[in-house]
Design a protein around this motif. Structure first.
Motif, PDB file in Angstrom:
ATOM      1  N   PRO A   7       9.011  61.803  56.815  1.00  0.00           N
ATOM      2  CA  PRO A   7       7.816  62.266  56.114  1.00  0.00           C
ATOM      3  C   PRO A   7       7.980  63.739  55.727  1.00  0.00           C
ATOM      4  N   VAL A   8       7.370  64.110  54.627  1.00  0.00           N
ATOM      5  CA  VAL A   8       7.484  65.473  54.108  1.00  0.00           C
ATOM      6  C   VAL A   8       6.354  66.337  54.658  1.00  0.00           C
ATOM      7  N   LEU A   9       6.718  67.532  55.117  1.00  0.00           N
ATOM      8  CA  LEU A   9       5.759  68.557  55.502  1.00  0.00           C
ATOM      9  C   LEU A   9       5.970  69.723  54.556  1.00  0.00           C
ATOM     10  N   LEU A  10       4.910  70.129  53.879  1.00  0.00           N
ATOM     11  CA  LEU A  10       4.972  71.261  52.962  1.00  0.00           C
ATOM     12  C   LEU A  10       4.376  72.477  53.640  1.00  0.00           C
ATOM     13  N   SER A  11       5.186  73.507  53.800  1.00  0.00           N
ATOM     14  CA  SER A  11       4.755  74.765  54.391  1.00  0.00           C
ATOM     15  C   SER A  11       4.500  75.752  53.254  1.00  0.00           C
ATOM     16  N   ILE A  12       3.243  76.183  53.125  1.00  0.00           N
ATOM     17  CA  ILE A  12       2.868  77.094  52.044  1.00  0.00           C
ATOM     18  C   ILE A  12       2.621  78.463  52.671  1.00  0.00           C
ATOM     19  N   ILE A  13       3.523  79.389  52.399  1.00  0.00           N
ATOM     20  CA  ILE A  13       3.473  80.715  53.010  1.00  0.00           C
ATOM     21  C   ILE A  13       3.268  81.746  51.905  1.00  0.00           C
ATOM     22  N   GLU A  14       2.008  82.145  51.717  1.00  0.00           N
ATOM     23  CA  GLU A  14       1.710  83.131  50.678  1.00  0.00           C
ATOM     24  C   GLU A  14       1.844  84.561  51.197  1.00  0.00           C
ATOM     25  N   VAL A  15       1.354  84.822  52.392  1.00  0.00           N
ATOM     26  CA  VAL A  15       1.402  86.168  52.964  1.00  0.00           C
ATOM     27  C   VAL A  15       2.397  86.230  54.115  1.00  0.00           C
ATOM     28  N   GLY A  16       2.316  85.265  55.019  1.00  0.00           N
ATOM     29  CA  GLY A  16       3.261  85.205  56.131  1.00  0.00           C
ATOM     30  C   GLY A  16       2.901  86.183  57.240  1.00  0.00           C
ATOM     31  N   GLY A  17       3.936  86.749  57.859  1.00  0.00           N
ATOM     32  CA  GLY A  17       3.712  87.656  58.968  1.00  0.00           C
ATOM     33  C   GLY A  17       3.637  86.930  60.298  1.00  0.00           C
ATOM     34  N   TYR A  18       4.122  85.717  60.331  1.00  0.00           N
ATOM     35  CA  TYR A  18       4.152  84.914  61.555  1.00  0.00           C
ATOM     36  C   TYR A  18       5.510  84.203  61.608  1.00  0.00           C
ATOM     37  N   PRO A  19       5.853  83.637  62.763  1.00  0.00           N
ATOM     38  CA  PRO A  19       7.180  83.011  62.902  1.00  0.00           C
ATOM     39  C   PRO A  19       7.398  81.863  61.907  1.00  0.00           C
ATOM     40  N   ASP A  20       8.652  81.633  61.607  1.00  0.00           N
ATOM     41  CA  ASP A  20       9.044  80.489  60.785  1.00  0.00           C
ATOM     42  C   ASP A  20       9.072  79.269  61.718  1.00  0.00           C
ATOM     43  N   PHE A  21       8.205  78.304  61.461  1.00  0.00           N
ATOM     44  CA  PHE A  21       8.085  77.135  62.324  1.00  0.00           C
ATOM     45  C   PHE A  21       8.929  75.948  61.847  1.00  0.00           C
ATOM     46  N   THR A  22       9.889  76.183  60.974  1.00  0.00           N
ATOM     47  CA  THR A  22      10.708  75.100  60.423  1.00  0.00           C
ATOM     48  C   THR A  22      11.356  74.257  61.515  1.00  0.00           C
ATOM     49  N   LEU A  23      11.925  74.894  62.522  1.00  0.00           N
ATOM     50  CA  LEU A  23      12.594  74.130  63.588  1.00  0.00           C
ATOM     51  C   LEU A  23      11.609  73.244  64.338  1.00  0.00           C
ATOM     52  N   LEU A  24      10.398  73.725  64.550  1.00  0.00           N
ATOM     53  CA  LEU A  24       9.359  72.911  65.186  1.00  0.00           C
ATOM     54  C   LEU A  24       9.047  71.702  64.322  1.00  0.00           C
TER      55      LEU A  24
END
Length: 128
Positions: A7-24
């Protein structure tokens, strides 16, 4: 025999400033796609039909008729995908976020700073 697609998960990061949760996300079995703007996210949503979207609620007081670009995103993709939505938001914008929730349904709301354990729990609960 056909292998089941992730299944696809779309991560939309406009401002960010938090960890990259890709591995999770990947450890939970998702194929992760990323977008850094609403315009790019809308294109990906129409093409990929994500099962989950993780996005930020960034209050923008200069908008006349909406509270954030997240409203624009969800309005423009209604009927395109039935994705579960996880929203990250700042506690100081709780009143504006509550107004947003009167018009849009989200599966989970997480306050900054985002704790990986809370995000994992929210995502796992959506898989059942």
């Amino acid at each position: 025999m056909r292998i089941k697609e992730k299944p696809v998960l779309l991560s939309i990061i406009e401002v960010g400033g938090y960890p990259d949760f890709t591995l999770l996300y990947e450890s939970l079995g998702y194929q992760v796609l990323k977008a850094d703007s609403v315009r790019k996210a809308v294109k990906l949503i129409r093409k990929e039909k994500p099962r989950v979207m993780v996005a930020e609620f960034n209050f923008q007081s200069d908008f006349r008729d909406r509270t954030s670009s997240l409203e624009t995103l969800l309005s423009s993709t209604q009927g395109v995908t039935n994705a579960s939505v996880v929203v990250f938001y700042e506690k100081e914008f709780e009143p504006q976020y509550q107004r947003f929730l009167q018009n849009f349904e989200v599966a989970a709301s997480l306050i900054f700073p985002i704790e990986e354990t809370q995000l994992r729990s929210a995502l796992v609960s959506m898989q059942t």
